[in-house]
Motif scaffolding. Structure first.
Motif, short mmCIF file in Angstrom:
data_model
loop_
_atom_site.label_atom_id
_atom_site.label_comp_id
_atom_site.label_asym_id
_atom_site.label_seq_id
_atom_site.Cartn_x
_atom_site.Cartn_y
_atom_site.Cartn_z
N HIS A 28 2.47 6.79 -6.43
CA HIS A 28 2.60 5.71 -5.47
C HIS A 28 1.26 5.01 -5.34
O HIS A 28 0.30 5.32 -6.06
CB HIS A 28 3.12 6.23 -4.12
CG HIS A 28 2.36 7.40 -3.57
ND1 HIS A 28 1.04 7.33 -3.20
CD2 HIS A 28 2.74 8.70 -3.35
CE1 HIS A 28 0.62 8.50 -2.76
NE2 HIS A 28 1.63 9.35 -2.84
N ALA A 29 1.19 4.07 -4.40
CA ALA A 29 -0.03 3.26 -4.26
C ALA A 29 -1.26 4.12 -3.93
O ALA A 29 -2.38 3.75 -4.28
CB ALA A 29 0.16 2.19 -3.19
N GLY A 30 -1.06 5.25 -3.27
CA GLY A 30 -2.18 6.13 -2.99
C GLY A 30 -2.79 6.67 -4.27
O GLY A 30 -4.03 6.67 -4.44
N HIS A 31 -1.96 7.13 -5.20
CA HIS A 31 -2.46 7.59 -6.50
C HIS A 31 -3.15 6.45 -7.24
O HIS A 31 -4.20 6.63 -7.87
CB HIS A 31 -1.31 8.11 -7.36
CG HIS A 31 -0.61 9.31 -6.82
ND1 HIS A 31 0.67 9.25 -6.32
CD2 HIS A 31 -1.01 10.59 -6.69
CE1 HIS A 31 1.03 10.46 -5.92
NE2 HIS A 31 0.03 11.30 -6.12
N CYS A 167 -11.26 10.45 -1.34
CA CYS A 167 -10.82 9.07 -1.21
C CYS A 167 -9.97 8.91 0.04
O CYS A 167 -9.17 9.78 0.38
CB CYS A 167 -10.02 8.64 -2.44
SG CYS A 167 -10.98 8.70 -3.98
N PRO A 168 -10.14 7.78 0.75
CA PRO A 168 -9.45 7.59 2.04
C PRO A 168 -7.93 7.64 1.91
O PRO A 168 -7.36 7.32 0.87
CB PRO A 168 -9.92 6.20 2.49
CG PRO A 168 -11.16 5.94 1.72
CD PRO A 168 -11.01 6.65 0.42
N ILE A 169 -7.29 8.02 3.01
CA ILE A 169 -5.83 8.02 3.09
C ILE A 169 -5.33 6.58 2.96
O ILE A 169 -5.86 5.67 3.60
CB ILE A 169 -5.36 8.62 4.42
CG1 ILE A 169 -5.80 10.08 4.54
CG2 ILE A 169 -3.85 8.50 4.57
CD1 ILE A 169 -5.57 10.68 5.91
N LEU A 170 -4.32 6.40 2.13
CA LEU A 170 -3.69 5.09 2.03
C LEU A 170 -2.35 5.15 2.75
O LEU A 170 -1.61 6.14 2.63
CB LEU A 170 -3.47 4.72 0.56
CG LEU A 170 -3.44 3.22 0.26
CD1 LEU A 170 -4.79 2.58 0.56
CD2 LEU A 170 -3.08 2.98 -1.21
N ARG A 171 -2.05 4.11 3.52
CA ARG A 171 -0.85 4.10 4.35
C ARG A 171 0.10 2.98 3.93
O ARG A 171 -0.33 1.96 3.40
CB ARG A 171 -1.24 3.95 5.83
CG ARG A 171 -2.10 5.11 6.31
CD ARG A 171 -2.40 5.07 7.79
NE ARG A 171 -3.20 6.24 8.14
CZ ARG A 171 -2.71 7.44 8.39
NH1 ARG A 171 -1.39 7.61 8.37
NH2 ARG A 171 -3.50 8.46 8.67
#
Length: 270
Positions: A28-31, A167-171
């Motif tokens: 997903h976008a976090g990866h 790396c920061p959490i992506l929401r």
């Protein structure tokens, strides 16, 4: 983009200054944010896609964990990944009984209590991957905070020649922390899950307003989460030692909640 299916394929790669993003797929976008940073900081990026059986308990979702491999490979190619490692379990675990690692006792509790043996499996596979990939830097999201801290300790304790990059959490658009397990949530459950980021945001705003006592901050979060099954909501330092008050730049609010049958993790780094 090269696709490596075995350790031999991977070890045949001739690359230097490697940025490594280990994943279990269902990207997903976090990866993708990890991949983007790895590309910016390294000459060559390797992504692993492997659902590691040794970190799942007997009653967990190993058999149902999403495996959209073709879609994941397309995303990696579009993101500029140099190589993807997609091993089968028997190639990473060639022996009936594998050598195991124990996480440090001072970093246990929380996920380790709820998922016995989980971090043993995480360390086992991450060390194998590091030895195969030989990365300069490896990228991990801060959402799995306890995992990140334990992997950092392993690298320090075993003198591994790799830099761990948090790396920061992506929401998502609604504030829910991105997770491959979010696909398990029904629309109604997702609305309930939004109480998690709401609780963390409320705690953060209270802290910025001058409230530093842990019991007061956690009570604010518990009030919002109360309709849900809260497995833990805790204030600790970066060594996972419980705190009574916020220590600036050394504090974590850890939360694990079950929504339906889905466990969701989130946290706040302060």
């Amino acid at each position: 983009m090269q696709i490596c299916k075995t350790p031999v394929d991977l070890q045949a790669l001739k690359a230097q200054n490697i940025g490594f993003v280990p994943t279990m797929g269902a990207l997903h976008a976090g990866h993708l944010s990890l991949i983007e940073r790895a590309r910016a900081e390294n000459d060559f990026v390797i992504v692993s896609i492997f659902v590691n059986p040794t970190q799942f308990g007997a009653n967990e979702d190993f058999s149902t964990y999403p495996h959209p491999l073709e879609k994941d490979l397309e995303l990696c190619a579009k993101a500029g990944v140099g190589a993807v490692f997609t091993p089968q379990a028997d190639s990473l675990y060639p022996f009936k009984e594998a050598i195991s690692l124990n996480p440090p006792k001072d970093l246990l509790g929380f996920e380790a209590d709820l998922r016995p043996g989980h971090f043993n499996g995480v360390l086992q596979v991450v060390l194998k991957l590091f030895n195969l990939v030989r990365p300069t830097k490896a990228y991990f999201g801060q959402k799995d905070a306890q995992q990140l801290l334990i992997i950092q300790r392993m690298v320090q304790d075993l003198f591994l020649p790799v830099e761990i990059v948090p790396c920061p959490i992506l929401r998502d658009f609604d504030g829910l922390a991105l997770s491959s397990r979010n696909v398990y949530l029904s629309p109604e459950q997702r609305q309930l899950a939004l109480k998690i980021p709401k609780a963390l945001n409320t705690i953060h705003e209270a802290y910025k307003a001058g409230i530093t006592q842990g019991t007061n901050l956690l009570a604010l979060g518990q009030e919002i989460l109360s309709p849900l099954e809260v497995q833990y909501l805790s204030l600790v330092n970066r060594q996972l030692i419980p705190l009574e008050h916020i220590e600036p730049n050394n504090s974590l609010i850890l939360v694990a909640v079950r929504v339906g049958t889905t466990r969701l993790l989130d946290n706040l780094w302060l």
